[in-house]
Design a protein around this motif. Structure first.
Motif, PDB file in Angstrom:
ATOM      1  N   ALA A  15     -30.323  44.694 -30.789  1.00 46.26           N
ATOM      2  CA  ALA A  15     -31.341  45.048 -30.241  1.00 46.26           C
ATOM      3  C   ALA A  15     -32.653  45.495 -31.261  1.00 46.26           C
ATOM      4  O   ALA A  15     -33.831  45.374 -30.805  1.00 46.26           O
ATOM      5  CB  ALA A  15     -30.887  46.734 -29.817  1.00 46.26           C
ATOM      6  N   SER A  19     -36.302  44.053 -30.911  1.00 41.19           N
ATOM      7  CA  SER A  19     -37.592  44.876 -30.828  1.00 41.19           C
ATOM      8  C   SER A  19     -38.721  44.278 -31.632  1.00 41.19           C
ATOM      9  O   SER A  19     -39.840  44.943 -31.712  1.00 41.19           O
ATOM     10  CB  SER A  19     -37.318  46.422 -31.232  1.00 41.19           C
ATOM     11  OG  SER A  19     -36.864  46.409 -32.635  1.00 41.19           O
ATOM     12  N   TYR A  20     -38.475  43.323 -32.627  1.00 40.37           N
ATOM     13  CA  TYR A  20     -39.621  42.886 -33.426  1.00 40.37           C
ATOM     14  C   TYR A  20     -40.473  42.129 -32.856  1.00 40.37           C
ATOM     15  O   TYR A  20     -40.083  41.214 -32.135  1.00 40.37           O
ATOM     16  CB  TYR A  20     -38.839  42.041 -34.731  1.00 40.37           C
ATOM     17  CG  TYR A  20     -38.199  43.042 -35.653  1.00 40.37           C
ATOM     18  CD1 TYR A  20     -38.397  44.331 -35.942  1.00 40.37           C
ATOM     19  CD2 TYR A  20     -37.215  42.550 -36.546  1.00 40.37           C
ATOM     20  CE1 TYR A  20     -37.734  45.177 -36.808  1.00 40.37           C
ATOM     21  CE2 TYR A  20     -36.453  43.347 -37.595  1.00 40.37           C
ATOM     22  CZ  TYR A  20     -36.792  44.713 -37.526  1.00 40.37           C
ATOM     23  OH  TYR A  20     -35.948  45.413 -38.529  1.00 40.37           O
ATOM     24  N   GLN A  25     -40.207  38.216 -35.799  1.00 42.24           N
ATOM     25  CA  GLN A  25     -38.814  38.126 -35.394  1.00 42.24           C
ATOM     26  C   GLN A  25     -38.265  36.866 -35.689  1.00 42.24           C
ATOM     27  O   GLN A  25     -37.208  36.929 -36.268  1.00 42.24           O
ATOM     28  CB  GLN A  25     -38.738  38.557 -34.117  1.00 42.24           C
ATOM     29  CG  GLN A  25     -37.384  38.289 -33.426  1.00 42.24           C
ATOM     30  CD  GLN A  25     -37.294  38.245 -31.763  1.00 42.24           C
ATOM     31  OE1 GLN A  25     -37.253  37.291 -31.186  1.00 42.24           O
ATOM     32  NE2 GLN A  25     -37.414  39.372 -31.061  1.00 42.24           N
TER      33      GLN A  25
END
Length: 135
Positions: A15, A19-20, A25
């Motif tokens: 998670a 979220s990045y 990411q």
């Protein structure tokens, strides 16, 4: 989320990566893959535990206790970073070998820009050193 080479075992870690923002990411997932690959190829490391420390993905060697903690995250200044325990000589030793190859944050982190990805072969030396710090 980019293609994952090593599946997530902890949904909380998955998670955090989800979220990045992109492209941070994807860049952090590349480093994550290199951490697992380096751990698997480095004698004495043993199993690698991926967990959260201070809300960031962290990598530990709980079975062998061969290494120090390695973390990944997003610094407040932007970009992305790899963090080591600041009370070790890991970063200062690494900086002596590659003094101008990276953007260092004292003895605790290397910051990266998505415009200029790290040379992974050099970064692998840091990862290996962190994972074998206590050997």
């Amino acid at each position: 989320m980019a293609k994952i080479q090593h599946p997530f075992e902890d949904p909380a870690v998955k998670a955090v990566f989800a979220s990045y923002p992109e492209p941070e990411q994807s860049s952090l997932l590349v480093i994550r893959d290199r951490i697992f690959r380096t751990a698997g190829q480095t004698a004495g490391v043993g199993n690698l535990l991926e967990t959260l420390k201070w809300g960031q993905p962290a990598y530990l060697t709980p079975d062998t206790k061969s290494g120090s903690t390695l973390r990944l995250g997003l610094p407040k200044t932007g970009g992305y970073a790899i963090y080591v325990h600041c009370q070790t000589t890991i970063m200062s030793d690494f900086q002596q070998v590659f003094p101008s190859d990276f953007t260092y944050e004292g003895n605790r982190a290397i910051h990266f820009s998505t415009d200029n990805p790290p040379e992974l072969s050099k970064l692998e030396l840091l990862i290996s050193r962190v994972l074998t710090y206590h050997l």
